[in-house]
Design a protein around this motif. Structure first.
Motif, PDB file in Angstrom:
ATOM      1  N   MET A   1      30.157  20.439  35.658  1.00  0.00           N
ATOM      2  CA  MET A   1      31.336  20.942  36.369  1.00  0.00           C
ATOM      3  C   MET A   1      31.704  22.317  35.840  1.00  0.00           C
ATOM      4  SD  MET A   1      35.216  19.397  36.434  1.00  0.00           S
ATOM      5  CE  MET A   1      34.772  18.016  37.510  1.00  0.00           C
ATOM      6  N   ASP A   2      31.974  23.253  36.731  1.00  0.00           N
ATOM      7  CA  ASP A   2      32.442  24.572  36.348  1.00  0.00           C
ATOM      8  C   ASP A   2      33.974  24.566  36.308  1.00  0.00           C
ATOM      9  OD1 ASP A   2      29.821  25.277  36.325  1.00  0.00           O
ATOM     10  OD2 ASP A   2      29.889  26.557  38.099  1.00  0.00           O
ATOM     11  N   ILE A   3      34.535  25.297  35.357  1.00  0.00           N
ATOM     12  CA  ILE A   3      35.975  25.272  35.090  1.00  0.00           C
ATOM     13  C   ILE A   3      36.496  26.698  35.019  1.00  0.00           C
ATOM     14  CG2 ILE A   3      37.775  24.488  33.477  1.00  0.00           C
ATOM     15  CD1 ILE A   3      35.517  22.577  32.333  1.00  0.00           C
ATOM     16  N   LEU A   4      37.693  26.913  35.549  1.00  0.00           N
ATOM     17  CA  LEU A   4      38.397  28.186  35.397  1.00  0.00           C
ATOM     18  C   LEU A   4      39.668  27.947  34.607  1.00  0.00           C
ATOM     19  CD1 LEU A   4      39.098  31.169  36.026  1.00  0.00           C
ATOM     20  CD2 LEU A   4      40.097  30.375  38.192  1.00  0.00           C
ATOM     21  N   VAL A   5      39.813  28.646  33.485  1.00  0.00           N
ATOM     22  CA  VAL A   5      41.043  28.595  32.687  1.00  0.00           C
ATOM     23  C   VAL A   5      41.802  29.898  32.907  1.00  0.00           C
ATOM     24  CG1 VAL A   5      42.028  28.444  30.363  1.00  0.00           C
ATOM     25  CG2 VAL A   5      40.010  27.069  30.964  1.00  0.00           C
ATOM     26  N   VAL A   6      43.067  29.782  33.263  1.00  0.00           N
ATOM     27  CA  VAL A   6      43.899  30.949  33.533  1.00  0.00           C
ATOM     28  C   VAL A   6      44.727  31.268  32.292  1.00  0.00           C
ATOM     29  CG1 VAL A   6      45.766  31.890  34.947  1.00  0.00           C
ATOM     30  CG2 VAL A   6      43.981  30.474  36.000  1.00  0.00           C
ATOM     31  N   GLY A   7      44.568  32.482  31.770  1.00  0.00           N
ATOM     32  CA  GLY A   7      45.301  32.917  30.588  1.00  0.00           C
ATOM     33  C   GLY A   7      44.413  33.746  29.687  1.00  0.00           C
TER      34      GLY A   7
ATOM     35  N   ASP B   1      30.089  22.527  32.401  1.00  0.00           N
ATOM     36  CA  ASP B   1      28.914  23.381  32.562  1.00  0.00           C
ATOM     37  C   ASP B   1      29.282  24.827  32.234  1.00  0.00           C
ATOM     38  OD1 ASP B   1      27.228  21.259  33.346  1.00  0.00           O
ATOM     39  OD2 ASP B   1      28.066  21.325  35.366  1.00  0.00           O
ATOM     40  N   LYS B   2      29.751  25.569  33.216  1.00  0.00           N
ATOM     41  CA  LYS B   2      30.153  26.958  32.988  1.00  0.00           C
ATOM     42  C   LYS B   2      31.670  27.045  32.965  1.00  0.00           C
ATOM     43  CE  LYS B   2      29.293  31.672  34.628  1.00  0.00           C
ATOM     44  NZ  LYS B   2      28.709  32.123  33.370  1.00  0.00           N
ATOM     45  N   ILE B   3      32.195  27.824  32.012  1.00  0.00           N
ATOM     46  CA  ILE B   3      33.636  28.026  31.920  1.00  0.00           C
ATOM     47  C   ILE B   3      33.932  29.500  32.189  1.00  0.00           C
ATOM     48  CG2 ILE B   3      35.697  27.847  30.479  1.00  0.00           C
ATOM     49  CD1 ILE B   3      34.304  25.683  28.855  1.00  0.00           C
ATOM     50  N   TYR B   4      34.891  29.727  33.077  1.00  0.00           N
ATOM     51  CA  TYR B   4      35.398  31.075  33.341  1.00  0.00           C
ATOM     52  C   TYR B   4      36.804  31.163  32.762  1.00  0.00           C
ATOM     53  CZ  TYR B   4      31.774  31.108  37.010  1.00  0.00           C
ATOM     54  OH  TYR B   4      30.592  31.033  37.704  1.00  0.00           O
ATOM     55  N   CYS B   5      37.226  32.372  32.413  1.00  0.00           N
ATOM     56  CA  CYS B   5      38.599  32.572  31.961  1.00  0.00           C
ATOM     57  C   CYS B   5      39.122  33.877  32.541  1.00  0.00           C
ATOM     58  CB  CYS B   5      38.671  32.611  30.441  1.00  0.00           C
ATOM     59  SG  CYS B   5      40.376  32.700  29.819  1.00  0.00           S
ATOM     60  N   ALA B   6      40.334  33.823  33.101  1.00  0.00           N
ATOM     61  CA  ALA B   6      40.960  35.009  33.680  1.00  0.00           C
ATOM     62  C   ALA B   6      42.335  35.219  33.043  1.00  0.00           C
ATOM     63  CB  ALA B   6      41.104  34.838  35.195  1.00  0.00           C
ATOM     64  N   PRO B   7      42.557  36.341  32.319  1.00  0.00           N
ATOM     65  CA  PRO B   7      41.585  37.401  32.057  1.00  0.00           C
ATOM     66  C   PRO B   7      40.774  37.219  30.778  1.00  0.00           C
ATOM     67  CG  PRO B   7      43.738  38.126  31.334  1.00  0.00           C
ATOM     68  CD  PRO B   7      43.930  36.737  31.910  1.00  0.00           C
ATOM     69  N   GLY B   8      41.213  36.303  29.891  1.00  0.00           N
ATOM     70  CA  GLY B   8      40.486  36.071  28.646  1.00  0.00           C
ATOM     71  C   GLY B   8      40.776  37.123  27.589  1.00  0.00           C
ATOM     72  N   ASN B   9      40.005  37.063  26.500  1.00  0.00           N
ATOM     73  CA  ASN B   9      40.105  38.058  25.425  1.00  0.00           C
ATOM     74  C   ASN B   9      38.762  38.123  24.696  1.00  0.00           C
ATOM     75  OD1 ASN B   9      40.027  35.996  23.363  1.00  0.00           O
ATOM     76  ND2 ASN B   9      42.224  35.671  23.602  1.00  0.00           N
ATOM     77  N   ALA B  10      38.703  38.901  23.627  1.00  0.00           N
ATOM     78  CA  ALA B  10      37.417  39.135  22.948  1.00  0.00           C
ATOM     79  C   ALA B  10      36.824  37.858  22.361  1.00  0.00           C
ATOM     80  CB  ALA B  10      37.607  40.184  21.857  1.00  0.00           C
ATOM     81  N   GLY B  11      37.675  36.956  21.864  1.00  0.00           N
ATOM     82  CA  GLY B  11      37.167  35.706  21.301  1.00  0.00           C
ATOM     83  C   GLY B  11      36.741  34.728  22.372  1.00  0.00           C
ATOM     84  N   ILE B  12      37.532  34.634  23.426  1.00  0.00           N
ATOM     85  CA  ILE B  12      37.205  33.745  24.539  1.00  0.00           C
ATOM     86  C   ILE B  12      35.868  34.133  25.156  1.00  0.00           C
ATOM     87  CG2 ILE B  12      37.901  33.134  26.907  1.00  0.00           C
ATOM     88  CD1 ILE B  12      40.809  33.178  25.912  1.00  0.00           C
ATOM     89  N   ALA B  13      35.561  35.429  25.156  1.00  0.00           N
ATOM     90  CA  ALA B  13      34.319  35.922  25.757  1.00  0.00           C
ATOM     91  C   ALA B  13      33.073  35.346  25.086  1.00  0.00           C
ATOM     92  CB  ALA B  13      34.287  37.446  25.703  1.00  0.00           C
ATOM     93  N   GLN B  14      33.216  34.794  23.889  1.00  0.00           N
ATOM     94  CA  GLN B  14      32.078  34.170  23.204  1.00  0.00           C
ATOM     95  C   GLN B  14      31.779  32.770  23.740  1.00  0.00           C
ATOM     96  OE1 GLN B  14      32.893  34.331  18.977  1.00  0.00           O
ATOM     97  NE2 GLN B  14      33.596  36.444  19.100  1.00  0.00           N
TER      98      GLN B  14
ATOM     99  N   ILE C   1      40.912  39.253  36.259  1.00  0.00           N
ATOM    100  CA  ILE C   1      41.994  38.926  37.186  1.00  0.00           C
ATOM    101  C   ILE C   1      43.188  38.512  36.344  1.00  0.00           C
ATOM    102  CG2 ILE C   1      42.722  37.521  39.147  1.00  0.00           C
ATOM    103  CD1 ILE C   1      39.790  36.933  39.730  1.00  0.00           C
ATOM    104  N   GLN C   2      44.352  39.081  36.647  1.00  0.00           N
ATOM    105  CA  GLN C   2      45.548  38.782  35.869  1.00  0.00           C
ATOM    106  C   GLN C   2      46.165  37.445  36.277  1.00  0.00           C
ATOM    107  OE1 GLN C   2      46.297  40.736  33.181  1.00  0.00           O
ATOM    108  NE2 GLN C   2      44.346  41.644  33.844  1.00  0.00           N
TER     109      GLN C   2
ATOM    110  N   PRO D   1      53.070  31.958  35.199  1.00  0.00           N
ATOM    111  CA  PRO D   1      52.491  31.553  36.483  1.00  0.00           C
ATOM    112  C   PRO D   1      52.879  30.144  36.904  1.00  0.00           C
ATOM    113  CG  PRO D   1      50.781  31.761  34.795  1.00  0.00           C
ATOM    114  CD  PRO D   1      52.030  32.336  34.220  1.00  0.00           C
ATOM    115  N   LEU D   2      53.073  29.239  35.956  1.00  0.00           N
ATOM    116  CA  LEU D   2      53.523  27.888  36.305  1.00  0.00           C
ATOM    117  C   LEU D   2      54.914  27.941  36.929  1.00  0.00           C
ATOM    118  CD1 LEU D   2      52.307  25.952  33.129  1.00  0.00           C
ATOM    119  CD2 LEU D   2      51.445  25.654  35.462  1.00  0.00           C
TER     120      LEU D   2
END
Length: 424
Positions: A1-7, A26-39, A46-47, A73-74
């Protein structure tokens, strides 16, 4: 399952770190993320307030679940947007997120359902608020009604401090429209405690308790921040008190939200005060994972976080058991010089290459420079988490690792978890 985490903060890094351990992820996306999350995830530019772009991205990538991290956003209804487009999403709808978005609503709810909290009065005009304030004894608590990034609360010890806080909120509008109303609240003395819970309607599954450190400086001095460190478990607070807080505050609040037609689904976070006689009272409710509480709670979670999220979305949270580790965790926040006031950004960070199985580093305010270097990009920069068999061991590990990381102006408290040590 692919996941998108917002923050893009330390909370989201901890959530992604936990989700990445699930065999279903499976694959995790993060918007917008940061330098550590990018690992750990693919960061998407996207904001968090670009709801349509986020929903479009989730549809295009066919993600199986969207997880909302931050409060703004909540409160603005991001979950409703995803639900309208039939995209599975974890978090409360706008009408339920109001429990954090308006302190007036939250206090009125607790009062209506006889849920323990401090005495309070609410105001929407400065003159009436000032007149009331001048009749009160000190210390007293002044709160902006709306969201203020964890900084809209002042504990005033003198009348001058109280009047200054009221003027800053209501007249100077330092928190914008969040300060159009205020709550003036009885000061509660005692031990603070945070209890987060996975909630779906009247189903409540509490997480391991934690304790935050809000003031900027040692010995709880200085202005309030978003949190300078935290630890879990709480060896100096009896389990019977924690159980009482769950049964008299968190469970009744979940039921009250259902009764009000605002059924809550997601993480309900209670900020509590334990009075000297051991009675828990509510300071605040948040409608999402706490930051930095998440950084010490999720490392203690033995169950699959993705399974918990999916069970909540599917309405089967009541059917699953959630297991917690006995290990302790202590988080020390490394902040920019000047935080929570003005601070510099773009300062190089060194020492991140040091790794240790008993130390985790969650990025909060970081970014990658054009040449790929990790730099500061916020007030709270990093959360260094030490793990161990007890608080003393975890605390020593956190501070040992924190010393290896440096950047210009780095500021940290030196007394995180000291209360637990003193009372053991």
């Amino acid at each position: 399952m692919d996941i998108l985490v917002v923050g893009g903060g330390g909370r989201e890094h901890a959530i992604i770190w936990s989700l990445a351990q699930s065999p279903k992820a499976d694959k995790i996306y993060c918007a917008p993320g940061n330098a550590g999350i990018a690992q750990l995830a693919e960061c998407v530019p996207i904001q968090v307030n670009e709801f349509k772009k986020l929903a479009d991205f989730a549809e295009e990538q066919k993600v199986g679940l969207v997880v909302i991290g931050p409060d703004d956003p909540l409160a603005d209804g991001i979950v409703d947007v995803f639900e309208h487009r039939q995209i599975p999403v974890y978090g409360p709808r706008k009408n339920a997120a109001l429990i954090e978005g308006s302190k007036t609503f939250m206090k009125d709810l607790l009062h209506k359902y006889n849920i323990p909290t401090a005495a309070y009065a609410k105001f929407d005009d400065y003159t009436s608020a000032l007149q009331y304030l001048q009749q009160q004894s000190m210390p007293i608590v002044i709160k902006a009604d709306g969201l203020a990034a964890g900084k809209g609360v002042t504990v005033a010890h003198t009348m001058d401090e109280a009047v200054d806080a009221l003027q800053s909120i209501m007249q100077d509008k330092v928190f914008g429209e969040a300060g159009s109303k205020v709550v003036i609240e009885e000061f509660l003395a005692g031990q603070e405690m945070s209890i987060l819970a996975f909630v779906d309607g009247e189903t409540v599954r509490p997480m391991a308790a934690a304790q935050d450190h809000k003031p900027a400086y040692d010995n709880d001095l200085g202005p309030n921040t978003g949190g300078m460190g935290t630890y879990s478990p709480l060896p100096h607070i009896q389990q019977s008190i924690i159980d009482e807080a769950i049964e008299t505050i968190i469970v009744p609040t979940a039921k009250a939200m259902v009764a009000e037609g605002r059924s809550f689904s997601g993480v309900l976070f209670a900020g509590l005060m334990i009075s000297p006689d051991g009675t828990p009272k509510t300071i605040e409710f948040n409608a999402r994972f706490g930051d930095p509480e998440t950084q010490v709670v999720l490392p203690r979670l033995q169950s699959d976080l993705l399974e918990i999220f999916l069970a909540t979305v599917n309405g089967t949270l009541a059917d699953i058991e959630i297991q917690w580790s006995e290990q302790a965790a202590v988080c020390v926040i490394l902040a920019s010089g000047g935080y929570p006031a003005a601070y510099a950004k773009g300062l190089p960070i060194s020492g991140l290459e040091h790794t240790d199985e008993q130390a985790l580093v969650f990025h909060a305010g970081t970014a990658l420079s054009t040449d790929g270097e990790v730099v500061t990009n916020g007030g709270r920069v990093l959360g260094v988490v030490g793990l161990g068999t007890d608080i003393a061991t975890a605390r020593a590990k956190a501070y040992e690792h924190a010393e290896k990381i440096t950047f210009e102006g780095k500021h940290q408290r030196s007394d995180i978890a000291a209360k637990a040590m003193q009372d053991q």
